[in-house]
Motif scaffolding. Structure first.
Motif, PDB file in Angstrom:
ATOM      1  N   GLY A   1       0.783  -1.222   0.000  1.00 39.26           N
ATOM      2  CA  GLY A   1       0.000   0.000   0.000  1.00 39.26           C
ATOM      3  C   GLY A   1       0.817   1.276   0.000  1.00 39.26           C
ATOM      4  N   GLN A   2       2.136   1.154  -0.018  1.00 36.31           N
ATOM      5  CA  GLN A   2       2.987   2.339  -0.029  1.00 36.31           C
ATOM      6  C   GLN A   2       3.787   2.407  -1.324  1.00 36.31           C
ATOM      7  OE1 GLN A   2       5.354   2.147   3.571  1.00 36.31           O
ATOM      8  NE2 GLN A   2       3.785   3.257   4.727  1.00 36.31           N
ATOM      9  N   SER A   3       4.144   3.612  -1.708  1.00 37.45           N
ATOM     10  CA  SER A   3       4.923   3.816  -2.926  1.00 37.45           C
ATOM     11  C   SER A   3       6.406   3.649  -2.612  1.00 37.45           C
ATOM     12  CB  SER A   3       4.665   5.206  -3.494  1.00 37.45           C
ATOM     13  OG  SER A   3       5.438   5.432  -4.649  1.00 37.45           O
ATOM     14  N   LEU A   4       7.060   2.753  -3.347  1.00 44.88           N
ATOM     15  CA  LEU A   4       8.492   2.499  -3.162  1.00 44.88           C
ATOM     16  C   LEU A   4       9.246   3.042  -4.366  1.00 44.88           C
ATOM     17  CD1 LEU A   4      10.831   1.074  -1.628  1.00 44.88           C
ATOM     18  CD2 LEU A   4      10.345  -0.954  -3.023  1.00 44.88           C
ATOM     19  N   PRO A   5       9.963   4.145  -4.217  1.00 51.70           N
ATOM     20  CA  PRO A   5      10.696   4.697  -5.360  1.00 51.70           C
ATOM     21  C   PRO A   5      11.882   3.827  -5.734  1.00 51.70           C
ATOM     22  CG  PRO A   5      11.204   5.931  -3.367  1.00 51.70           C
ATOM     23  CD  PRO A   5      10.120   4.964  -3.009  1.00 51.70           C
ATOM     24  N   VAL A   6      12.032   3.599  -7.034  1.00 54.42           N
ATOM     25  CA  VAL A   6      13.145   2.794  -7.538  1.00 54.42           C
ATOM     26  C   VAL A   6      14.125   3.678  -8.300  1.00 54.42           C
ATOM     27  CG1 VAL A   6      13.794   0.824  -8.984  1.00 54.42           C
ATOM     28  CG2 VAL A   6      11.655   0.763  -7.679  1.00 54.42           C
ATOM     29  N   LEU A   7      13.608   4.570  -9.123  1.00 52.68           N
ATOM     30  CA  LEU A   7      14.434   5.541  -9.842  1.00 52.68           C
ATOM     31  C   LEU A   7      13.898   6.934  -9.557  1.00 52.68           C
ATOM     32  CD1 LEU A   7      14.684   3.793 -13.335  1.00 52.68           C
ATOM     33  CD2 LEU A   7      16.427   3.799 -11.540  1.00 52.68           C
ATOM     34  N   ARG A   8      14.820   7.873  -9.319  1.00 50.79           N
ATOM     35  CA  ARG A   8      14.404   9.240  -9.031  1.00 50.79           C
ATOM     36  C   ARG A   8      15.119  10.209  -9.966  1.00 50.79           C
ATOM     37  NH1 ARG A   8      15.153   9.146  -2.460  1.00 50.79           N
ATOM     38  NH2 ARG A   8      13.125   8.249  -1.897  1.00 50.79           N
ATOM     39  N   ASN A   9      14.375  10.789 -10.868  1.00 48.42           N
ATOM     40  CA  ASN A   9      14.886  11.879 -11.719  1.00 48.42           C
ATOM     41  C   ASN A   9      16.241  11.553 -12.334  1.00 48.42           C
ATOM     42  OD1 ASN A   9      12.626  13.574 -11.117  1.00 48.42           O
ATOM     43  ND2 ASN A   9      13.571  14.059  -9.149  1.00 48.42           N
ATOM     44  N   LEU A  10      16.334  10.376 -12.921  1.00 50.85           N
ATOM     45  CA  LEU A  10      17.590   9.952 -13.535  1.00 50.85           C
ATOM     46  C   LEU A  10      17.740  10.581 -14.920  1.00 50.85           C
ATOM     47  CD1 LEU A  10      20.129   8.150 -13.695  1.00 50.85           C
ATOM     48  CD2 LEU A  10      18.657   6.322 -14.581  1.00 50.85           C
ATOM     49  N   SER A  11      18.854  11.255 -15.128  1.00 50.86           N
ATOM     50  CA  SER A  11      19.179  11.805 -16.445  1.00 50.86           C
ATOM     51  C   SER A  11      20.514  11.222 -16.887  1.00 50.86           C
ATOM     52  CB  SER A  11      19.252  13.332 -16.400  1.00 50.86           C
ATOM     53  OG  SER A  11      17.967  13.887 -16.153  1.00 50.86           O
ATOM     54  N   LEU A  12      20.576  10.817 -18.142  1.00 49.31           N
ATOM     55  CA  LEU A  12      21.769  10.132 -18.643  1.00 49.31           C
ATOM     56  C   LEU A  12      21.785  10.188 -20.157  1.00 49.31           C
ATOM     57  CD1 LEU A  12      24.180   8.091 -18.167  1.00 49.31           C
ATOM     58  CD2 LEU A  12      22.472   6.277 -18.357  1.00 49.31           C
ATOM     59  N   ASN A  13      22.957  10.399 -20.731  1.00 51.60           N
ATOM     60  CA  ASN A  13      23.144  10.294 -22.174  1.00 51.60           C
ATOM     61  C   ASN A  13      23.983   9.064 -22.479  1.00 51.60           C
ATOM     62  OD1 ASN A  13      21.755  12.675 -22.850  1.00 51.60           O
ATOM     63  ND2 ASN A  13      23.564  13.918 -22.434  1.00 51.60           N
ATOM     64  N   ILE A  14      23.512   8.237 -23.400  1.00 52.15           N
ATOM     65  CA  ILE A  14      24.246   7.058 -23.857  1.00 52.15           C
ATOM     66  C   ILE A  14      24.603   7.310 -25.318  1.00 52.15           C
ATOM     67  CG2 ILE A  14      24.213   4.552 -24.159  1.00 52.15           C
ATOM     68  CD1 ILE A  14      21.932   4.468 -22.079  1.00 52.15           C
ATOM     69  N   ARG A  15      25.869   7.342 -25.592  1.00 53.65           N
ATOM     70  CA  ARG A  15      26.332   7.687 -26.935  1.00 53.65           C
ATOM     71  C   ARG A  15      25.997   6.583 -27.934  1.00 53.65           C
ATOM     72  NH1 ARG A  15      30.822   9.280 -23.523  1.00 53.65           N
ATOM     73  NH2 ARG A  15      31.771   7.241 -23.899  1.00 53.65           N
ATOM     74  N   GLY A  16      25.722   6.966 -29.141  1.00 55.17           N
ATOM     75  CA  GLY A  16      25.472   5.992 -30.188  1.00 55.17           C
ATOM     76  C   GLY A  16      26.686   5.110 -30.406  1.00 55.17           C
ATOM     77  N   GLY A  17      26.502   3.799 -30.377  1.00 55.08           N
ATOM     78  CA  GLY A  17      27.585   2.861 -30.620  1.00 55.08           C
ATOM     79  C   GLY A  17      28.411   2.504 -29.406  1.00 55.08           C
ATOM     80  N   GLU A  18      28.130   3.100 -28.244  1.00 55.33           N
ATOM     81  CA  GLU A  18      28.938   2.777 -27.067  1.00 55.33           C
ATOM     82  C   GLU A  18      28.373   1.553 -26.344  1.00 55.33           C
ATOM     83  OE1 GLU A  18      29.344   4.853 -23.316  1.00 55.33           O
ATOM     84  OE2 GLU A  18      27.498   5.979 -23.688  1.00 55.33           O
ATOM     85  N   ALA A  19      29.194   0.983 -25.468  1.00 52.40           N
ATOM     86  CA  ALA A  19      28.779  -0.109 -24.599  1.00 52.40           C
ATOM     87  C   ALA A  19      28.738   0.424 -23.176  1.00 52.40           C
ATOM     88  CB  ALA A  19      29.742  -1.285 -24.709  1.00 52.40           C
ATOM     89  N   LEU A  20      27.558   0.407 -22.578  1.00 50.21           N
ATOM     90  CA  LEU A  20      27.370   0.885 -21.211  1.00 50.21           C
ATOM     91  C   LEU A  20      26.962  -0.289 -20.342  1.00 50.21           C
ATOM     92  CD1 LEU A  20      26.995   3.443 -19.259  1.00 50.21           C
ATOM     93  CD2 LEU A  20      24.557   3.140 -19.748  1.00 50.21           C
ATOM     94  N   ALA A  21      27.667  -0.494 -19.242  1.00 51.03           N
ATOM     95  CA  ALA A  21      27.286  -1.513 -18.266  1.00 51.03           C
ATOM     96  C   ALA A  21      26.640  -0.833 -17.068  1.00 51.03           C
ATOM     97  CB  ALA A  21      28.499  -2.322 -17.826  1.00 51.03           C
ATOM     98  N   ILE A  22      25.620  -1.471 -16.511  1.00 50.43           N
ATOM     99  CA  ILE A  22      24.934  -0.972 -15.319  1.00 50.43           C
ATOM    100  C   ILE A  22      25.167  -1.975 -14.202  1.00 50.43           C
ATOM    101  CG2 ILE A  22      22.730  -0.233 -14.338  1.00 50.43           C
ATOM    102  CD1 ILE A  22      21.714   0.159 -17.222  1.00 50.43           C
ATOM    103  N   VAL A  23      25.764  -1.530 -13.105  1.00 44.92           N
ATOM    104  CA  VAL A  23      26.062  -2.411 -11.985  1.00 44.92           C
ATOM    105  C   VAL A  23      25.467  -1.830 -10.716  1.00 44.92           C
ATOM    106  CG1 VAL A  23      28.200  -3.202 -13.064  1.00 44.92           C
ATOM    107  CG2 VAL A  23      28.287  -1.324 -11.419  1.00 44.92           C
ATOM    108  N   GLY A  24      25.343  -2.697  -9.702  1.00 43.99           N
ATOM    109  CA  GLY A  24      24.814  -2.267  -8.413  1.00 43.99           C
ATOM    110  C   GLY A  24      24.224  -3.448  -7.679  1.00 43.99           C
TER     111      GLY A  24
END
Length: 254
Positions: free
Chosen positions: A24-47
């Motif tokens: 019954g409560q709101s659980l935030p997962v992402l907050r105001n995330l801004s990001l640029n991913i360049r065309g052709g690049e490889a980006l890994a996300i860890v955590g």
């Protein structure tokens, strides 16, 4: 930046937010995330588990909506799934009643390509992922690594600009995983697609990515780390070992 300056496969996230309801409560997962991913690049996300890595990937894939913010691809806002993106999951999810060739060509036929053209294109990607000779094999006859190669070929056959991968090698044994990381690097370089990879494996992130996005459970602003190592990458090289140490330090590890 003008429209002509935008590279194909460039992704921009603008103030992206996502919450889930829990008891019954709101659980935030992402907050105001801004990001640029360049065309052709490889980006890994860890955590750590629960920090929002897979949620972010699902928002990029259009598999679920954001609560706020925008996802832009090549400068255009998108919502929902699109032909410019392809997703590879930890389990390859092959259709058991279709051969390797027909699994790879299945998406092309769904998009209206004649069966003969789809099969011809599938042959090309069978060779690309190193499965020549297994065109007529059934999914049950494949090892885990081979099945994941089929999944990669199926995703690439539809010519996406952006390849999204969610722990694609997490279920593989250690040796097969290393082989598949090398193969993915080769394929990414040959196909020149933008690649976004979610992984728990810090060494995999360093081996595959141009940059690593480090996320945390406290929803603080993610940190971007450049992986300024030449390719092909040598896991035993002192610079690689030092980069691994730096990345581990982001999580308080030594």
């Amino acid at each position: 930046m003008t429209a002509t300056d935008i590279l194909q496969g460039e992704v921009a996230l603008r103030n992206l937010s996502k919450s889930y309801s829990l008891n019954g409560q709101s659980l935030p997962v992402l907050r105001n995330l801004s990001l640029n991913i360049r065309g052709g690049e490889a980006l890994a996300i860890v955590g750590p588990s629960g920090c929002g890595k897979t949620t972010l990937l699902r928002l990029l894939a259009g598999l679920e909506p954001a609560d706020g913010g925008q996802v832009l691809i090549d400068g255009q806002e998108v919502s929902g799934v699109g032909t410019e993106r392809a997703v590879i999951f930890q389990e390859p999810r092959l259709l058991p009643w279709l051969s390797v060739r027909d699994n790879i060509g299945f998406g092309l036929e769904l998009r209206g390509q004649p069966r003969s053209a789809a099969r011809e294109r599938a042959e090309r990607f069978i060779r690309l992922v190193g499965l020549a000779g297994f065109e007529d094999a059934w999914p049950r006859q494949l090892s885990g690594g081979m099945a994941q190669r089929v999944g990669i070929a199926r995703a690439l056959a539809v010519q996406p600009e952006i390849l999204l991968l969610d722990e694609p090698f997490g279920a593989l044994d250690a040796m097969t995983k290393l082989t598949m990381q090398e193969e993915l690097t080769r394929i990414w370089q040959e196909q020149a697609v933008t690649m976004v990879l979610v992984t728990h494996d810090l060494e995999e992130a360093i081996f595959l990515a141009d940059r690593v996005l480090v996320m945390s459970r406290d929803r603080s602003a993610p940190r971007l780390i450049d992986i300024a190592l030449p390719r092909p990458r040598d896991r035993s090289h002192p610079d690689f070992v030092d980069m691994r140490r730096q990345l581990m330090a982001q999580f308080g590890l030594h």
